[in-house]
Design a protein around this motif. Structure first.
Motif, short mmCIF file in Angstrom:
data_model
loop_
_atom_site.label_atom_id
_atom_site.label_comp_id
_atom_site.label_asym_id
_atom_site.label_seq_id
_atom_site.Cartn_x
_atom_site.Cartn_y
_atom_site.Cartn_z
N ARG A 137 -4.77 -5.59 -3.28
CA ARG A 137 -3.92 -5.40 -4.45
C ARG A 137 -2.81 -6.45 -4.51
O ARG A 137 -2.05 -6.52 -5.45
N LEU A 167 -4.51 0.66 6.03
CA LEU A 167 -3.56 0.48 4.93
C LEU A 167 -3.40 -1.00 4.59
O LEU A 167 -3.33 -1.38 3.42
N VAL A 168 -3.35 -1.84 5.62
CA VAL A 168 -3.20 -3.27 5.39
C VAL A 168 -4.40 -3.81 4.62
O VAL A 168 -4.26 -4.55 3.65
N ALA A 210 0.83 -1.20 0.00
CA ALA A 210 0.00 0.00 0.00
C ALA A 210 0.87 1.25 0.00
O ALA A 210 0.59 2.21 -0.73
N LEU A 211 1.93 1.24 0.78
CA LEU A 211 2.79 2.42 0.86
C LEU A 211 3.59 2.61 -0.42
O LEU A 211 3.96 3.74 -0.74
N VAL A 250 0.75 4.66 -2.25
CA VAL A 250 0.28 5.93 -1.68
C VAL A 250 1.19 6.43 -0.56
O VAL A 250 0.79 7.27 0.23
N GLY A 251 2.42 5.91 -0.50
CA GLY A 251 3.33 6.31 0.55
C GLY A 251 4.14 7.54 0.23
O GLY A 251 4.80 8.10 1.10
N TRP A 300 -6.47 -2.18 2.73
CA TRP A 300 -6.50 -1.67 1.36
C TRP A 300 -5.45 -2.37 0.51
O TRP A 300 -5.70 -2.72 -0.64
N GLY A 301 -4.27 -2.55 1.08
CA GLY A 301 -3.18 -3.14 0.32
C GLY A 301 -3.38 -4.63 0.06
O GLY A 301 -2.89 -5.16 -0.94
N ALA A 302 -4.10 -5.31 0.94
CA ALA A 302 -4.25 -6.76 0.82
C ALA A 302 -4.94 -7.13 -0.48
O ALA A 302 -4.62 -8.13 -1.11
N GLY A 316 4.15 10.71 7.92
CA GLY A 316 4.13 10.67 6.46
C GLY A 316 5.48 10.36 5.84
O GLY A 316 5.54 10.09 4.64
N ASP A 317 6.53 10.40 6.64
CA ASP A 317 7.85 10.08 6.09
C ASP A 317 7.91 8.63 5.65
O ASP A 317 7.14 7.80 6.11
N ARG A 318 8.86 8.41 4.78
CA ARG A 318 8.89 7.13 4.08
C ARG A 318 8.82 5.92 5.02
O ARG A 318 8.12 4.97 4.77
#
Lengths: 203, 203
Positions: B92, B85-86, A4-5, A8-9, B88-90, B9-11
């Motif tokens: 994809r 985030l997890v 995800a990051l 959108v990270g 949402w990312g799962a 918000g940092d990487r």
DNA sequence: CTGCATCCGCTTCGATACTG
DNA sequence: CAGTATCGAAGCGGATGCAG
């Protein structure tokens, strides 16, 4: 989460998504809605988001030739992420610095994330006029969807300055009373009650 | 949201938080748990997160002198963001590439975000042994808290390889049957049922 | 005027090396 | 073990140019 990051990270990606969650926008709208982004970065972000299937752009040759960017279904699903960030960040927003809250769009987007939609009647549509800018708030499925522009038909309308709206969410009942109510007063009061103190609640 | 992104918000910030959500960790644990981070970046992130009140570090002089980093209450509240985030990312994560899922810690953390905790009995404590590494899953308050290390007492225990666990979440019932169950079989089956297809569900 | 592409100074990143 | 120091590479913010 790393996947995800990857998408959108990047520094601006979620802020772009946040802008588009309120509805389609043009390139230059996004530029002014995201102060400090730099035009090259925006175009890169949009290209990346488009490649990731989160954003599409479409031409509107109807009245004036322009390109609007809008979210795909996948992109709209990021609302849960954005809302979680808004809710977490709202509690750290201790000082209502005068420079902090500038844009009615930001306020309305945050408001939809902070209000508990289950306290509203399913299917109710509100119109909010914040500093003269119209927004739509739709209560459906237990949460609230915000978008810019007026609704076709509103159950109730709230009008007022951004400052009064903002202070109302911080528990200022005097500010809340300054908001002008039109339409279904009972529905409007439900929203007002849900708003009051929304920014300070722990949940 | 901009305020939230200023802080996390940092990487690498959210990935560090994700590591610490499973429990306190030492500097070198974090380094190996975050492949590619670079020691200077990690130290900078930890300093920033500490300054933001999300992380604290504490010395444990008891058995061996070491410094552990752990989340504050504010940091633990980021679980809603990480979970969003997890989830949402799962969706994809189409291809279960062999190189994608390497660490049992990542799997268990994602699992807790993907399972619907309301299908489990409140207060149940599970022990998961994934590739020999013990984890704790606690069902409380309608969702699931994961942490590394074995629980003091487990209602039920599931043992198996990371691959079998992973495939079980993608609906592979053969893999699910290969997992070894100990303790309360009924509770274990509840968890297995919740796991099955967790990674492919739309919710 | 909109929707970018290009150049530029600067910060940050990732990798490696080194120290208390 | 827990970082700091150093360095090339990449990305960011800002200004400018330019085609449709």
């Amino acid at each position: 989460m790393a996947r995800a990051l990857d998408v959108v990270g990047d520094r601006w990606a979620l802020l772009v998504v946040r802008e588009l969650l309120l509805g389609p926008r043009r390139y230059s709208d996004l530029l002014e809605g995201l102060p400090g982004i730099g035009t090259n970065v925006l175009s890169t972000r949009l290209r990346d988001l488009r490649a990731a299937g989160i954003v599409v752009h479409r031409r509107t040759p109807k009245p004036t030739p322009a390109t609007v960017y809008e979210l795909t279904a996948d992109g709209r699903d990021l609302r849960s992420v954005v809302d979680a960030l808004v809710r977490w960040g709202a509690r750290r927003l201790t000082a209502p610095d005068t420079d902090d809250i500038l844009d009615p769009r930001w306020f309305v987007g945050s408001l939809a994330a902070l209000i508990d939609g289950k306290t509203l009647v399913e299917g109710t549509t509100y119109r909010l006029d914040v500093d003269g800018a119209p927004f739509t708030l739709d209560a459906r499925g237990g949460d609230i969807a915000a978008s810019h522009g007026p609704p076709p038909a509103a159950t109730a309308t709230l009008k007022g300055t951004l400052r009064d709206f903002f202070n109302a969410t911080r528990g200022d009942k005097t500010a809340a009373r300054r908001l002008v109510v039109e339409g279904d007063v009972r529905a409007a009061n439900k929203l007002l009650a849900a708003m009051t103190g929304a920014a300070t609640r722990t949940t």
